[in-house]
Design a protein around this motif. Structure first.
Motif, short mmCIF file in Angstrom:
data_model
loop_
_atom_site.label_atom_id
_atom_site.label_comp_id
_atom_site.label_asym_id
_atom_site.label_seq_id
_atom_site.Cartn_x
_atom_site.Cartn_y
_atom_site.Cartn_z
N LYS A 11 18.29 -2.24 56.39
CA LYS A 11 17.53 -1.88 57.58
C LYS A 11 16.81 -0.54 57.45
CE LYS A 11 17.59 -1.42 62.58
NZ LYS A 11 16.19 -1.18 62.54
N THR A 12 17.49 0.51 57.04
CA THR A 12 16.84 1.82 56.96
C THR A 12 15.73 1.83 55.91
OG1 THR A 12 18.55 2.62 55.45
CG2 THR A 12 18.86 3.11 57.78
N ILE A 13 15.94 1.10 54.82
CA ILE A 13 14.92 1.02 53.77
C ILE A 13 13.69 0.29 54.30
CG2 ILE A 13 14.40 0.06 51.48
CD1 ILE A 13 17.46 0.49 50.89
N GLN A 14 13.91 -0.83 54.96
CA GLN A 14 12.80 -1.59 55.53
C GLN A 14 12.07 -0.78 56.59
OE1 GLN A 14 14.95 -5.11 56.73
NE2 GLN A 14 14.24 -6.25 54.95
N ASP A 15 12.83 -0.07 57.42
CA ASP A 15 12.19 0.76 58.44
C ASP A 15 11.29 1.82 57.82
OD1 ASP A 15 13.46 -0.69 60.40
OD2 ASP A 15 14.97 0.85 60.85
N ARG A 16 11.78 2.48 56.76
CA ARG A 16 10.97 3.49 56.06
C ARG A 16 9.71 2.86 55.48
NH1 ARG A 16 13.88 5.72 51.50
NH2 ARG A 16 11.92 6.76 51.07
N LEU A 17 9.87 1.69 54.86
CA LEU A 17 8.74 1.00 54.24
C LEU A 17 7.69 0.64 55.30
CD1 LEU A 17 7.30 -0.44 51.90
CD2 LEU A 17 8.76 -2.42 52.34
N PHE A 18 8.12 0.03 56.41
CA PHE A 18 7.17 -0.39 57.43
C PHE A 18 6.53 0.80 58.14
CE2 PHE A 18 9.64 -4.44 57.12
CZ PHE A 18 8.63 -5.15 56.51
N ASP A 19 7.27 1.90 58.29
CA ASP A 19 6.67 3.11 58.86
C ASP A 19 5.57 3.63 57.94
OD1 ASP A 19 8.31 3.01 61.06
OD2 ASP A 19 9.70 4.56 60.37
N ALA A 20 5.84 3.63 56.63
CA ALA A 20 4.83 4.09 55.67
C ALA A 20 3.61 3.18 55.68
CB ALA A 20 5.43 4.17 54.26
N ILE A 21 3.82 1.87 55.77
CA ILE A 21 2.71 0.92 55.83
C ILE A 21 1.90 1.17 57.11
CG2 ILE A 21 2.11 -1.52 56.15
CD1 ILE A 21 4.51 -2.17 54.28
N ASN A 27 -9.30 -8.84 46.03
CA ASN A 27 -9.92 -7.78 45.26
C ASN A 27 -8.98 -6.58 45.28
OD1 ASN A 27 -11.48 -5.65 44.31
ND2 ASN A 27 -13.36 -6.47 45.20
N ALA A 28 -8.68 -6.01 44.14
CA ALA A 28 -7.72 -4.91 44.03
C ALA A 28 -8.12 -3.69 44.85
CB ALA A 28 -7.53 -4.53 42.57
N ILE A 29 -9.38 -3.59 45.22
CA ILE A 29 -9.83 -2.45 46.02
C ILE A 29 -9.13 -2.43 47.38
CG2 ILE A 29 -11.81 -3.52 47.16
CD1 ILE A 29 -13.31 -0.86 46.46
N HIS A 30 -8.62 -3.57 47.82
CA HIS A 30 -7.95 -3.67 49.11
C HIS A 30 -6.43 -3.42 49.00
CE1 HIS A 30 -11.60 -5.05 50.96
NE2 HIS A 30 -11.70 -6.01 50.08
N ASP A 31 -5.93 -3.13 47.80
CA ASP A 31 -4.49 -2.91 47.60
C ASP A 31 -4.13 -1.49 48.00
OD1 ASP A 31 -1.86 -2.71 46.82
OD2 ASP A 31 -2.19 -3.44 44.79
N TYR A 32 -3.29 -1.37 49.01
CA TYR A 32 -2.88 -0.07 49.53
C TYR A 32 -1.44 0.26 49.16
CZ TYR A 32 -7.27 0.20 52.04
OH TYR A 32 -8.60 0.28 52.33
N SER A 33 -0.86 -0.46 48.19
CA SER A 33 0.53 -0.23 47.80
C SER A 33 0.75 1.20 47.30
CB SER A 33 0.94 -1.23 46.70
OG SER A 33 0.83 -2.56 47.16
N ASP A 34 -0.18 1.73 46.51
CA ASP A 34 -0.02 3.09 45.98
C ASP A 34 -0.01 4.13 47.10
OD1 ASP A 34 0.24 2.40 43.30
OD2 ASP A 34 -1.92 2.41 42.97
N GLU A 86 2.95 6.77 48.02
CA GLU A 86 2.73 8.20 48.26
C GLU A 86 3.36 8.64 49.57
OE1 GLU A 86 -1.37 9.34 48.02
OE2 GLU A 86 -1.51 8.88 45.89
N LYS A 87 3.23 7.84 50.62
CA LYS A 87 3.82 8.17 51.92
C LYS A 87 5.34 8.24 51.82
CE LYS A 87 0.26 8.52 54.59
NZ LYS A 87 -0.19 9.82 54.98
N LEU A 88 5.91 7.43 50.94
CA LEU A 88 7.35 7.42 50.74
C LEU A 88 7.80 8.52 49.78
CD1 LEU A 88 7.89 3.58 50.48
CD2 LEU A 88 8.75 5.06 52.30
N GLY A 89 6.83 9.26 49.22
CA GLY A 89 7.16 10.32 48.28
C GLY A 89 7.51 9.79 46.91
N LEU A 90 7.06 8.58 46.59
CA LEU A 90 7.42 7.93 45.33
C LEU A 90 6.20 7.69 44.44
CD1 LEU A 90 9.86 5.30 46.82
CD2 LEU A 90 10.49 7.39 45.60
N GLY A 91 5.07 8.31 44.77
CA GLY A 91 3.86 8.10 43.98
C GLY A 91 4.00 8.67 42.58
N ASP A 92 3.33 8.09 41.65
CA ASP A 92 3.31 8.56 40.27
C ASP A 92 2.35 9.76 40.17
OD1 ASP A 92 3.14 8.94 37.55
OD2 ASP A 92 2.57 6.89 37.06
#
Length: 187
Positions: free
Chosen positions: A129-139, A164-171, A175-181
């Motif tokens: 639950k807490t992981i999903q909440d963090r993920l959805f908040d970041a999204i 089209n990869a231009i629409h991919d907002y996963s990165d 970043e919002k989760l503090g896990l960006g490369d």
């Protein structure tokens, strides 16, 4: 004054046209959308990896407990088979009822643990639950920041044939989760 048939359709078309134009003013200029790959994002989250290990240990523990109980029942049944010729009808009935009661009890326990909405499901939901909440908040933050009206999950049950990869907002979510490369340059 009588309106010709073609004139009637022209007036209706003109009226609908004006109505549609009036409604367009209320709509946003652009319906922007994007997608994320939650499987990819979760694979980058150390908390998720830890949770998966905890869930696997929990599952293994309950599975082992069930195996032991099944072996106990199997042993009782084998003992019964070996001794059946020496037992009275009353003793046979009593032992078979005991074995059946244990099987029923074990079946109910298995359903209680691994069944729909069972203990395992509830515990897994609690752990994630807490992981999903963090993920959805970041999204949600990314969607608001980039003014997206819709965000699809590429990893979900959506049938996305082409994106089209231009629409991919996963990165951006990473970043919002503090896990960006730090070496990865996001568009």
């Amino acid at each position: 004054m009588k309106i010709p048939f073609a004139g009637f359709f022209f007036i209706v078309f003109l009226g609908l046209s004006c109505h549609v134009q009036a409604q367009k003013k209320d709509l946003p200029k652009q319906n922007k959308w994007g997608y994320v790959d939650t499987d990819f994002i979760l694979s980058k989250m150390p908390d998720y990896q830890k949770a998966q290990k905890e869930i696997a240990l929990l599952s293994d523990s309950w599975t082992e407990e069930l195996k032991i109980k099944y072996l106990e029942i199997d042993t009782l049944y084998n003992e019964f088979q070996e001794e059946a010729v020496l037992l009275s009808l009353e003793e046979k009935t009593k032992r078979m009822e005991e074995i059946k009661a244990r099987e029923d009890s074990l079946s109910a326990y298995r359903k209680d643990v691994f069944g729909f909405e069972g203990q395992f499901f509830q515990k897994k939901k609690e752990i994630l639950k807490t992981i999903q909440d963090r993920l959805f908040d970041a999204i949600e933050q990314v969607a608001k920041e980039y003014k997206l009206q819709t965000v699809f999950d590429k990893a979900g049950d959506q049938n996305i044939i082409y994106v089209n990869a231009i629409h991919d907002y996963s990165d951006y979510v990473l970043e919002k989760l503090g896990l960006g490369d730090p070496n990865d340059v996001v568009r």
